[in-house]
Design a protein around this motif. Structure first.
Motif, PDB file in Angstrom:
ATOM      1  N   GLU A  78       0.833  -1.208   0.000  1.00  0.00           N
ATOM      2  CA  GLU A  78       0.000   0.000   0.000  1.00  0.00           C
ATOM      3  C   GLU A  78       0.863   1.252   0.000  1.00  0.00           C
ATOM      4  OE1 GLU A  78      -2.552  -0.383   3.349  1.00  0.00           O
ATOM      5  OE2 GLU A  78      -3.978  -1.726   2.335  1.00  0.00           O
ATOM      6  N   ALA A  79       1.948   1.243   0.839  1.00  0.00           N
ATOM      7  CA  ALA A  79       2.842   2.398   0.858  1.00  0.00           C
ATOM      8  C   ALA A  79       3.492   2.608  -0.499  1.00  0.00           C
ATOM      9  CB  ALA A  79       3.902   2.217   1.947  1.00  0.00           C
ATOM     10  N   ASN A  80       3.928   1.527  -1.072  1.00  0.00           N
ATOM     11  CA  ASN A  80       4.540   1.638  -2.407  1.00  0.00           C
ATOM     12  C   ASN A  80       3.539   2.145  -3.434  1.00  0.00           C
ATOM     13  OD1 ASN A  80       6.986   0.688  -1.423  1.00  0.00           O
ATOM     14  ND2 ASN A  80       6.530  -1.455  -1.909  1.00  0.00           N
ATOM     15  N   ASN A  81       2.312   1.653  -3.326  1.00  0.00           N
ATOM     16  CA  ASN A  81       1.272   2.123  -4.259  1.00  0.00           C
ATOM     17  C   ASN A  81       0.987   3.607  -4.058  1.00  0.00           C
ATOM     18  OD1 ASN A  81       1.071  -0.453  -5.278  1.00  0.00           O
ATOM     19  ND2 ASN A  81      -0.696  -1.012  -4.027  1.00  0.00           N
ATOM     20  N   LYS A  82       0.914   4.025  -2.766  1.00  0.00           N
ATOM     21  CA  LYS A  82       0.654   5.441  -2.485  1.00  0.00           C
ATOM     22  C   LYS A  82       1.809   6.303  -2.975  1.00  0.00           C
ATOM     23  CE  LYS A  82      -0.824   8.514   1.254  1.00  0.00           C
ATOM     24  NZ  LYS A  82      -1.139   8.612   2.700  1.00  0.00           N
ATOM     25  N   LYS A  83       3.030   5.818  -2.712  1.00  0.00           N
ATOM     26  CA  LYS A  83       4.196   6.545  -3.186  1.00  0.00           C
ATOM     27  C   LYS A  83       4.192   6.645  -4.703  1.00  0.00           C
ATOM     28  CE  LYS A  83       9.252   6.336  -3.125  1.00  0.00           C
ATOM     29  NZ  LYS A  83      10.425   5.563  -2.637  1.00  0.00           N
ATOM     30  N   THR A  84       3.890   5.555  -5.321  1.00  0.00           N
ATOM     31  CA  THR A  84       3.837   5.553  -6.781  1.00  0.00           C
ATOM     32  C   THR A  84       2.759   6.494  -7.303  1.00  0.00           C
ATOM     33  OG1 THR A  84       4.582   3.248  -6.778  1.00  0.00           O
ATOM     34  CG2 THR A  84       3.580   4.082  -8.801  1.00  0.00           C
ATOM     35  N   GLN A  85       1.598   6.482  -6.628  1.00  0.00           N
ATOM     36  CA  GLN A  85       0.514   7.366  -7.049  1.00  0.00           C
ATOM     37  C   GLN A  85       0.903   8.828  -6.865  1.00  0.00           C
ATOM     38  OE1 GLN A  85      -3.126   6.546  -5.042  1.00  0.00           O
ATOM     39  NE2 GLN A  85      -4.343   8.009  -6.229  1.00  0.00           N
ATOM     40  N   THR A  86       1.556   9.167  -5.692  1.00  0.00           N
ATOM     41  CA  THR A  86       1.990  10.546  -5.443  1.00  0.00           C
ATOM     42  C   THR A  86       2.999  10.986  -6.499  1.00  0.00           C
ATOM     43  OG1 THR A  86       1.653  10.206  -3.070  1.00  0.00           O
ATOM     44  CG2 THR A  86       2.985  12.089  -3.731  1.00  0.00           C
ATOM     45  N   LEU A  87       3.938  10.097  -6.793  1.00  0.00           N
ATOM     46  CA  LEU A  87       4.922  10.431  -7.818  1.00  0.00           C
ATOM     47  C   LEU A  87       4.256  10.674  -9.167  1.00  0.00           C
ATOM     48  CD1 LEU A  87       7.802   7.927  -6.945  1.00  0.00           C
ATOM     49  CD2 LEU A  87       7.776  10.395  -6.575  1.00  0.00           C
ATOM     50  N   LYS A  88       3.287   9.860  -9.460  1.00  0.00           N
ATOM     51  CA  LYS A  88       2.587  10.044 -10.735  1.00  0.00           C
ATOM     52  C   LYS A  88       1.832  11.373 -10.763  1.00  0.00           C
ATOM     53  CE  LYS A  88       2.045   5.179 -11.955  1.00  0.00           C
ATOM     54  NZ  LYS A  88       1.080   4.088 -12.218  1.00  0.00           N
ATOM     55  N   GLU A  89       1.180  11.710  -9.605  1.00  0.00           N
ATOM     56  CA  GLU A  89       0.465  12.993  -9.543  1.00  0.00           C
ATOM     57  C   GLU A  89       1.439  14.161  -9.684  1.00  0.00           C
ATOM     58  OE1 GLU A  89      -1.681  12.933  -5.923  1.00  0.00           O
ATOM     59  OE2 GLU A  89      -3.228  11.522  -6.639  1.00  0.00           O
ATOM     60  N   MET A  90       2.573  14.092  -8.961  1.00  0.00           N
ATOM     61  CA  MET A  90       3.565  15.160  -9.068  1.00  0.00           C
ATOM     62  C   MET A  90       4.108  15.261 -10.484  1.00  0.00           C
ATOM     63  SD  MET A  90       5.656  14.670  -5.487  1.00  0.00           S
ATOM     64  CE  MET A  90       6.789  15.977  -5.906  1.00  0.00           C
ATOM     65  N   GLU A  91       4.375  14.132 -11.081  1.00  0.00           N
ATOM     66  CA  GLU A  91       4.844  14.158 -12.467  1.00  0.00           C
ATOM     67  C   GLU A  91       3.799  14.767 -13.389  1.00  0.00           C
ATOM     68  OE1 GLU A  91       5.842  10.210 -13.419  1.00  0.00           O
ATOM     69  OE2 GLU A  91       7.698  10.154 -12.224  1.00  0.00           O
ATOM     70  N   ALA A  92       2.533  14.449 -13.106  1.00  0.00           N
ATOM     71  CA  ALA A  92       1.469  15.021 -13.941  1.00  0.00           C
ATOM     72  C   ALA A  92       1.385  16.537 -13.758  1.00  0.00           C
ATOM     73  CB  ALA A  92       0.129  14.371 -13.597  1.00  0.00           C
TER      74      ALA A  92
END
Length: 536
Positions: free
Chosen positions: A405-419
């Motif tokens: 879940e942490a990895n997924n959240k981190k991945t999602q945050t990174l994707k949002e920041m990249e977006a």
């Protein structure tokens, strides 16, 4: 009634009676011995796939149908039969009338002579003439006393014995009519079976993946794939499979080194690679392998402790070479791998070199404690261990879930920041492009304006230059005209003095100033305003 009477010896002689509505029975044969591929009539050779596979020893016993001989039967009563029937009407109607339908034949006895009647209505006038049976003409075997009508299908052989000389008789495909009191028909031979009895002889079929064995003159002989005939005093043994076989060992109870009774059930995989060696040294192959495997397995159990055995309940494992190639540890528990390796190490070379049997593998199907109380205690401990293992696995799974879940959240945050970064970058690029276009437009406007102003300045400068030139020319002409007169010289002085005095609010008169000015040296002739017209 007309009927056919078979002779007791020689070839069958047909009775040519009325032939209305009846087709003759084809092909009759006599009990004789012919060369393979030749008929009794001496016609063209007849050979099929069955005959080509038979051993040469049986060629002297083959009998082929005679295509030239026919058996004709009467289907209607003659006029003499009708006259006799009228004279003896009650007796014939109620006792001696026989109806044979189409496709059938009637078997009768006239005293001790067998007779055959064809389809139709028949009157048996003789008191000793009686009906024995009515048979379908398509029956494969019809036996009526010494008369035999035998139909052999392709792929089969008819087998009988000539009791006069004791030789077997093999009837090839076709229809045989044999009238001989010494011929005894036994059965049809199914050549797809492994063995067929030919009286005292035996026909053996060996297929690929198997071998047969027999004893000829007391010596063991291995029969390779094919069809073989065994003639006494030689004796046929049996057929052995040379393919891999599985032997299930009986479930037995053996004690471990710490005296714990264990019940084990296992399978042994083996293959016979040298049948002659195996049959020479072993009376019963399966029984010998079973007893040897059970005793070896019991010895392995006796040399192991319960702690070694109770490590795991898995019964399969990976081969060592496979595990080394893949870089992984074997999936089998240590005890089962130990059983496998020690079992093969103790028996493989011995069975192969001494018995001609290759031992491939041993598979342990079940292994459990035979003591109920001890098994219950161990089961309780195993339940507790299983619960602890389940709890540990649950905690481990929860930690893995949290990590995922942490990895997924981190991945999602990174994707949002990249977006967002991509959006800002795109917007900045768009603004920069717009400002660049605007700056380029402004630069173009400024450049054009500067060019216009420069052109205007050039034009103005040209105009001023031309005006000054014109003004200078005018002043030069004016000065030239004034210099020609004394008044003009005075006017010029006065103008210079006026220009000098312009902008002054007060004027002071100094009497001695003119004298001082005359004594002052000027660098320019125009510097002395009081100088004369000569420039001094």
């Amino acid at each position: 009634s007309s009927s056919w009477v078979p002779p007791m010896s020689g070839r069958i002689k047909p009775n040519y009676g009325s032939m209305d509505g009846y087709t003759a029975i084809p092909t009759e044969a006599k009990v004789v011995t012919n060369a393979p591929g030749e008929s009794k009539a001496g016609g063209s050779g007849h050979r099929d796939g069955v005959l080509s596979q038979l051993p040469k020893e049986l060629s002297q016993y083959l009998v082929f149908p005679d295509p030239k001989a026919h058996l004709r039967l009467s289907s209607q009563a003659s006029w003499l039969d009708h006259i006799c029937c009228c004279l003896c009407l009650p007796y014939a109607l109620f006792c001696k009338m026989v109806l044979v339908r189409q496709g059938q034949i009637g078997l009768t006895w006239n005293g001790d002579e067998p007779r055959i009647i064809g389809p139709g209505r028949h009157y048996l006038m003789s008191p000793t003439h009686s009906l024995f049976a009515i048979r379908d003409i398509s029956d494969p075997v019809i036996i009526h006393g010494p008369l035999k009508i035998i139909r052999v299908r392709v792929g089969e052989l008819g087998f009988g014995i000539d009791t006069e000389n004791g030789n077997p008789v093999l009837l090839t495909a076709g229809k045989h009519v044999i009238a001989s009191p010494t011929f005894k028909f036994n059965s049809m031979l199914d050549l797809t079976l492994r063995t067929n009895e030919l009286g005292v002889m035996k026909l053996v079929r060996v297929e690929t993946g198997c071998v047969g064995y027999a004893y000829k003159r007391g010596e063991l002989v291995i029969l390779q794939p094919g069809i073989h005939v065994i003639v006494p005093p030689d004796r046929f043994g049996s057929i052995l499979s040379t393919q891999q076989q599985t032997l299930t060992l009986p479930e037995g109870v053996h004690e471990s080194s710490d005296y714990v009774p264990l019940k084990i059930r296992a399978d042994v995989f083996y293959r016979i690679v040298n049948p002659k060696r195996a049959l020479t040294n072993i009376r019963n192959v399966e029984n010998q392998i079973r007893e040897t495997a059970v005793s070896t397995l019991a010895g392995i159990i006796r040399s192991s402790t319960l702690n070694e055995i109770a490590n795991s309940s898995k019964v399969t494992y990976s081969k060592p070479e496979d595990s080394k190639a893949g870089g992984e540890e074997p999936s089998a528990p240590p005890f089962f791998k130990h059983v496998h390796d020690q079992f093969l190490a103790e028996l493989h070379d011995h069975m192969l070199n001494d018995w001609g049997i290759e031992l491939h593998n041993i598979r342990i199907e079940s292994l459990k404690i035979n003591d109920a109380r001890l098994a219950q205690d161990i089961s309780k401990q195993a339940v507790q261990v299983s619960q602890q293992e389940a709890k540990y696995r649950m905690l481990q799974k929860q930690a893995e879930v949290i990590q995922v879940e942490a990895n997924n959240k981190k991945t999602q945050t990174l994707k949002e920041m990249e977006a967002k970064t991509e959006c800002i970058r795109s917007k900045a690029d768009a603004d920069a492009a717009a400002k660049l276009k605007e700056a380029e437009a402004n630069n173009t406007i400024i450049l054009r304006r500067a060019e216009a102003e420069a052109k205007a300045l050039v034009e103005r400068a040209k105009a001023e230059k031309e005006a000054k030139e014109l003004l200078g020319q005018g002043e030069a002409k004016y000065a030239e005209s004034l210099a020609k007169t004394a008044l003009g010289s005075d006017l010029a002085k006065l103008r210079v003095q006026a220009e000098m005095m312009s902008g002054l609010n007060q004027v002071a008169y100094v009497p001695h100033l003119p004298q001082i000015l005359k004594q002052t040296a000027f660098t320019s002739p125009l510097a002395d305003p009081l100088a004369d017209g000569k420039g001094k």
